[in-house]
Design a protein around this motif. Structure first.
Motif, PDB file in Angstrom:
ATOM      1  N   MET A  38       0.794  -1.261  -0.183  1.00  0.00           N
ATOM      2  CA  MET A  38      -0.062   0.154  -0.076  1.00  0.00           C
ATOM      3  C   MET A  38       1.097   1.301   0.142  1.00  0.00           C
ATOM      4  O   MET A  38       1.943   1.155   0.522  1.00  0.00           O
ATOM      5  N   THR A  39       0.392   2.386  -0.300  1.00  0.00           N
ATOM      6  CA  THR A  39       1.091   3.669  -0.354  1.00  0.00           C
ATOM      7  C   THR A  39       0.990   3.956   1.295  1.00  0.00           C
ATOM      8  O   THR A  39      -0.008   3.823   1.694  1.00  0.00           O
ATOM      9  N   LEU A  40       1.682   4.897   1.449  1.00  0.00           N
ATOM     10  CA  LEU A  40       1.405   5.520   3.027  1.00  0.00           C
ATOM     11  C   LEU A  40       0.207   6.146   3.014  1.00  0.00           C
ATOM     12  O   LEU A  40      -0.312   5.878   4.160  1.00  0.00           O
ATOM     13  N   SER A  41      -0.218   7.024   2.231  1.00  0.00           N
ATOM     14  CA  SER A  41      -1.361   7.649   2.160  1.00  0.00           C
ATOM     15  C   SER A  41      -2.705   6.578   2.063  1.00  0.00           C
ATOM     16  O   SER A  41      -3.533   6.851   2.975  1.00  0.00           O
ATOM     17  N   GLN A  42      -2.612   5.531   1.519  1.00  0.00           N
ATOM     18  CA  GLN A  42      -3.577   4.726   1.539  1.00  0.00           C
ATOM     19  C   GLN A  42      -3.870   3.962   3.129  1.00  0.00           C
ATOM     20  O   GLN A  42      -4.681   3.912   3.593  1.00  0.00           O
ATOM     21  N   LEU A  43      -2.571   3.738   3.493  1.00  0.00           N
ATOM     22  CA  LEU A  43      -2.670   3.277   5.019  1.00  0.00           C
ATOM     23  C   LEU A  43      -3.093   4.172   6.050  1.00  0.00           C
ATOM     24  O   LEU A  43      -3.907   3.823   6.773  1.00  0.00           O
ATOM     25  N   VAL A  44      -2.451   5.417   5.967  1.00  0.00           N
ATOM     26  CA  VAL A  44      -2.883   6.350   6.972  1.00  0.00           C
ATOM     27  C   VAL A  44      -4.458   6.446   6.768  1.00  0.00           C
ATOM     28  O   VAL A  44      -5.176   6.748   7.675  1.00  0.00           O
ATOM     29  N   GLY A  45      -4.991   6.499   5.506  1.00  0.00           N
ATOM     30  CA  GLY A  45      -6.343   6.678   5.339  1.00  0.00           C
ATOM     31  C   GLY A  45      -7.139   5.708   5.874  1.00  0.00           C
ATOM     32  O   GLY A  45      -8.377   5.981   6.409  1.00  0.00           O
ATOM     33  N   GLU A  46      -6.784   4.245   5.916  1.00  0.00           N
ATOM     34  CA  GLU A  46      -7.465   3.314   6.563  1.00  0.00           C
ATOM     35  C   GLU A  46      -7.422   3.521   7.855  1.00  0.00           C
ATOM     36  O   GLU A  46      -8.220   3.398   8.723  1.00  0.00           O
ATOM     37  N   ILE A  47      -6.315   3.961   8.546  1.00  0.00           N
ATOM     38  CA  ILE A  47      -6.054   4.277  10.078  1.00  0.00           C
ATOM     39  C   ILE A  47      -7.100   5.273  10.233  1.00  0.00           C
ATOM     40  O   ILE A  47      -7.517   5.121  11.287  1.00  0.00           O
ATOM     41  N   ASP A  48      -7.254   6.163   9.380  1.00  0.00           N
ATOM     42  CA  ASP A  48      -8.149   7.461   9.834  1.00  0.00           C
ATOM     43  C   ASP A  48      -9.649   6.932   9.823  1.00  0.00           C
ATOM     44  O   ASP A  48     -10.291   7.271  10.647  1.00  0.00           O
ATOM     45  N   ARG A  49      -9.787   6.183   8.742  1.00  0.00           N
ATOM     46  CA  ARG A  49     -11.325   5.639   8.737  1.00  0.00           C
ATOM     47  C   ARG A  49     -11.625   4.844   9.750  1.00  0.00           C
ATOM     48  O   ARG A  49     -12.647   4.648  10.437  1.00  0.00           O
ATOM     49  N   ASN A  50     -10.735   3.861  10.463  1.00  0.00           N
ATOM     50  CA  ASN A  50     -10.927   2.978  11.586  1.00  0.00           C
ATOM     51  C   ASN A  50     -10.619   3.490  13.100  1.00  0.00           C
ATOM     52  O   ASN A  50     -10.731   2.902  14.042  1.00  0.00           O
ATOM     53  N   ARG A  51     -10.159   4.990  13.002  1.00  0.00           N
ATOM     54  CA  ARG A  51      -9.531   5.271  14.491  1.00  0.00           C
ATOM     55  C   ARG A  51     -10.549   5.461  15.449  1.00  0.00           C
ATOM     56  O   ARG A  51     -11.707   6.044  15.029  1.00  0.00           O
TER      57      ARG A  51
END
Length: 91
Positions: A38-51
């Motif tokens: 994954m790109t860093l942005s994709q992973l951070v987006g996933e973390i953001d959505r699930n935080r």
């Protein structure tokens, strides 16, 4: 003295934001994104959505810590599990 916290800009779900976390967490985040292809942005987006934490920086720290904690526990469990023993049944 240089601050141990690094502030970086990143695009998350199409929106530019900045995140301030320690360099060790940035490094861990990059390793995880690479392992997940994954790109860093994709992973951070996933973390953001699930935080569930109040801010993205905290959510990233908790995610990275949890990832490596689970990895260490899994590795430790694999090392403690005895190898299967051959059957001793003589029917």
């Amino acid at each position: 003295m240089k601050s141990p916290v690094a502030k970086r800009s990143i695009v998350v779900d199409g929106h530019r934001t900045s995140v301030s976390i320690e360099e060790a967490f940035w490094t861990g985040l990059k390793e995880i994104s690479s392992l997940r292809n994954m790109t860093l942005s994709q992973l951070v987006g996933e973390i953001d959505r699930n935080r569930q934490q109040g801010n993205l920086s905290s959510a990233i720290r908790v995610f990275v810590l949890g990832y490596f904690k689970n990895l260490a526990a899994s590795t430790q469990l694999q090392q403690k599990v005895p190898a299967p023993q051959p059957s001793r049944d003589r029917a």
